[in-house]
Motif scaffolding. Structure first.
Motif, PDB file in Angstrom:
ATOM      1  N   LEU A 137     -11.547  -3.142  -0.173  1.00  0.00           N
ATOM      2  CA  LEU A 137     -11.818  -1.718   0.042  1.00  0.00           C
ATOM      3  C   LEU A 137     -12.331  -1.120  -1.275  1.00  0.00           C
ATOM      4  O   LEU A 137     -11.637  -0.356  -1.953  1.00  0.00           O
ATOM      5  N   ASP A 196     -12.605   2.792  -1.618  1.00  0.00           N
ATOM      6  CA  ASP A 196     -11.271   3.399  -1.739  1.00  0.00           C
ATOM      7  C   ASP A 196     -10.675   3.133  -3.122  1.00  0.00           C
ATOM      8  O   ASP A 196     -10.088   4.028  -3.740  1.00  0.00           O
ATOM      9  N   ALA A 197     -10.856   1.887  -3.584  1.00  0.00           N
ATOM     10  CA  ALA A 197     -10.336   1.522  -4.906  1.00  0.00           C
ATOM     11  C   ALA A 197     -10.963   2.407  -5.971  1.00  0.00           C
ATOM     12  O   ALA A 197     -10.289   2.861  -6.901  1.00  0.00           O
ATOM     13  N   THR A 212       0.839  -1.199   0.000  1.00  0.00           N
ATOM     14  CA  THR A 212       0.000   0.000   0.000  1.00  0.00           C
ATOM     15  C   THR A 212       0.874   1.249   0.000  1.00  0.00           C
ATOM     16  O   THR A 212       0.651   2.171  -0.793  1.00  0.00           O
ATOM     17  N   ARG A 237       1.006   4.016  -2.973  1.00  0.00           N
ATOM     18  CA  ARG A 237       0.620   5.402  -2.659  1.00  0.00           C
ATOM     19  C   ARG A 237       1.739   6.369  -3.021  1.00  0.00           C
ATOM     20  O   ARG A 237       1.486   7.450  -3.552  1.00  0.00           O
ATOM     21  N   GLN A 240      -8.114  -5.959  -1.055  1.00  0.00           N
ATOM     22  CA  GLN A 240      -8.364  -5.966   0.391  1.00  0.00           C
ATOM     23  C   GLN A 240      -9.827  -5.675   0.707  1.00  0.00           C
ATOM     24  O   GLN A 240     -10.157  -5.297   1.829  1.00  0.00           O
ATOM     25  N   SER A 270      -5.363   0.936  -6.988  1.00  0.00           N
ATOM     26  CA  SER A 270      -6.777   0.587  -6.948  1.00  0.00           C
ATOM     27  C   SER A 270      -6.963  -0.935  -6.867  1.00  0.00           C
ATOM     28  O   SER A 270      -7.749  -1.427  -6.047  1.00  0.00           O
ATOM     29  N   HIS A 297      -4.889  -3.072  -5.733  1.00  0.00           N
ATOM     30  CA  HIS A 297      -4.430  -3.559  -4.437  1.00  0.00           C
ATOM     31  C   HIS A 297      -5.500  -3.336  -3.362  1.00  0.00           C
ATOM     32  O   HIS A 297      -5.774  -4.224  -2.549  1.00  0.00           O
ATOM     33  N   LEU A 298      -6.107  -2.136  -3.363  1.00  0.00           N
ATOM     34  CA  LEU A 298      -7.148  -1.833  -2.385  1.00  0.00           C
ATOM     35  C   LEU A 298      -8.353  -2.748  -2.592  1.00  0.00           C
ATOM     36  O   LEU A 298      -8.953  -3.245  -1.639  1.00  0.00           O
ATOM     37  N   TYR A 299      -8.685  -2.986  -3.860  1.00  0.00           N
ATOM     38  CA  TYR A 299      -9.811  -3.867  -4.173  1.00  0.00           C
ATOM     39  C   TYR A 299      -9.543  -5.272  -3.647  1.00  0.00           C
ATOM     40  O   TYR A 299     -10.431  -5.932  -3.119  1.00  0.00           O
TER      41      TYR A 299
END
Lengths: 131, 319
Positions: free
Chosen positions: B252, B255-256, B223, B227, B250, B244, B246-248
């Protein structure tokens, strides 16, 4: 054109690579209906780089003269690069990278390149009619 | 892949170096010459990272020693001994570059391979990052592979300072370094702690290194690294898609989605970003927005028309 044993062997390898490439390509075509993954993007950027690498190789004067000696149009060769599959590009780019010094090595690679292009034109099931 | 063994093949090394010095008149060091003729404005003339630790190598194990040096400096507790089993191949009396990178990832650090530029190496050192390098101390046909860490340079004297083998501050002429380094294909790597960026400004390179490392790094490291990438290149679809995705991963989703919305606010040219955001919007229940984005993706790249069809059918079937 008379083929030596080593050239026959490399043609066999190339045909195998190409078949694998065609199979991979058809698998890839079915894919893009979902989100584009980071690994897919990484793969695409790599293919772009390899394409640029092979293309720069074709720009070298000694390569162009070898191609012309075989009756291959350089502009035609450049446009073929755009249609090579990912695995063909990878094979070529790796061969360019590990190209040992000396005229003979370059000759062999040019031969490989020409075969790639001929395969590309002829299709896999109709290999080497012109050779 | 054999490392230069200091206390047993000193004579061999000396001989190799003598040959190098002997040939120096006819060998070139183009990058060194250029750097000394025209010192880059953004580079100070001398730098020394004195607090980089020292891990003297044992036997042929310059690989573990050099890797321990850079990992230790990136705040990762490590000893050369524990790295031996991970990067050292006894049969080859040396370590492979690919293993060096993989091991750095196992310690949740992002290895970043630098371009083949001496200036780039010096820039990273000036920015406070020791640079792991590979050298061929012998000749191309008779190689003596060696790993070392560049910790300083002096452009006025034309020297580099390295942690090398059993020598803590090994000062060597920059031209000699360049030749030994060139014979190892200019291999140079910085080990990035989570979220730190290299000075080298190449988004495709950074993206590929991070995409390769992502499966092995700890989640918070990944993350932080994405970032930092988005922060440096806010208009890069590669960075935003990486973060995006990576967040997806998790779960999220919101956020993604906002990462991609921020990208599309500054750059609207990426078909892949439209495509991915369309799917995220569908998941968030914003069907109209999903359809709009999917249509836009197809306009930018016809290859995405399957996305449009799939989203359309999902919406009409009420999911």
């Amino acid at each position: 054109m008379q083929l030596t044993l080593s050239k026959m062997a490399s043609i066999g390898m190339l045909a195998a690579t190409l078949l694998a490439g065609v199979m991979m390509q058809s698998a890839a075509l079915a894919a893009p209906s979902a989100m584009v993954s980071t690994q897919q993007l990484a793969q695409e950027t790599r293919v772009d780089q390899q394409r640029a690498h092979v293309s720069a190789f074709l720009d070298r004067a000694e390569v162009q003269s070898l191609l012309e000696a075989r009756g291959v149009d350089v502009a035609d060769a450049q446009s073929r690069i755009a249609t090579l599959t990912a695995s063909e590009l990878a094979t070529l780019a790796a061969q360019i990278d590990t190209l040992p010094a000396g005229e003979g090595a370059l000759e062999t690679l040019i031969f490989v390149l020409v075969v790639f292009m001929l395969l590309d034109i002829a299709g896999v099931t109709d290999i080497f009619p012109g050779l | 892949m054999r490392c230069c063994l200091q206390h047993k093949s000193v004579r061999l090394c000396l001989f190799a170096l003598l040959v190098l010095f002997g040939l120096s008149a006819c060998l070139s060091a183009p990058q060194t010459r250029l750097l000394q003729e025209q010192q880059p404005a953004r580079l100070s003339s001398r730098e020394l990272l004195a607090d980089v630790g020292f891990f003297p190598q044992e036997a042929y194990q310059c690989g573990p020693a050099a890797l321990a040096t850079v990992l230790d400096y990136s705040q990762q507790q490590v000893t050369a001994d524990e790295l031996v089993s991970q990067v050292y191949i006894p049969a080859r009396q040396g370590s492979l570059q690919i293993e060096m990178l993989a091991t750095a990832r196992r310690y949740s650090r992002l290895p970043y391979v630098l371009p083949a530029s001496l200036e780039s190496v010096l820039q990273e050192v000036a920015a406070g990052l020791p640079v792991l390098v590979m050298q061929n101390l012998g000749l191309s046909r008779w190689p003596q592979w060696h790993y070392a860490v560049v910790v300083g340079f002096d452009l006025t004297d034309g020297t580099l300072t390295l942690r090398s083998g059993t020598r803590r501050d090994y000062v060597m002429p920059m031209a000699v370094f360049e030749r030994t380094w060139a014979r190892a294909a200019h291999w140079a790597v910085v080990i990035l702690p989570p979220g730190q960026m290299p000075v080298d400004n190449n988004q495709t390179r950074y993206f590929q290194m991070l995409a390769d490392a992502e499966p092995s790094l700890r989640e918070e490291s990944v993350t932080a690294a994405w970032r930092a990438g988005v922060q440096r290149w806010p208009a890069s679809d590669l960075m935003s898609l990486g973060l995006s995705n990576h967040l997806y991963g998790q779960a999220l989703v919101q956020d993604a989605a906002s990462v991609l919305e921020q990208l599309l606010a500054v750059d609207t040219s990426s078909a892949a970003a439209h495509n991915n955001l369309a799917w995220l919007m569908l998941e968030l229940g914003q069907t109209e927005e999903a359809m709009r984005l999917a249509r836009e993706a197809v306009t930018l790249d016809a290859g995405f028309k399957q996305t449009l069809a799939d989203i359309q059918s999902k919406i009409s079937s009420g999911r």
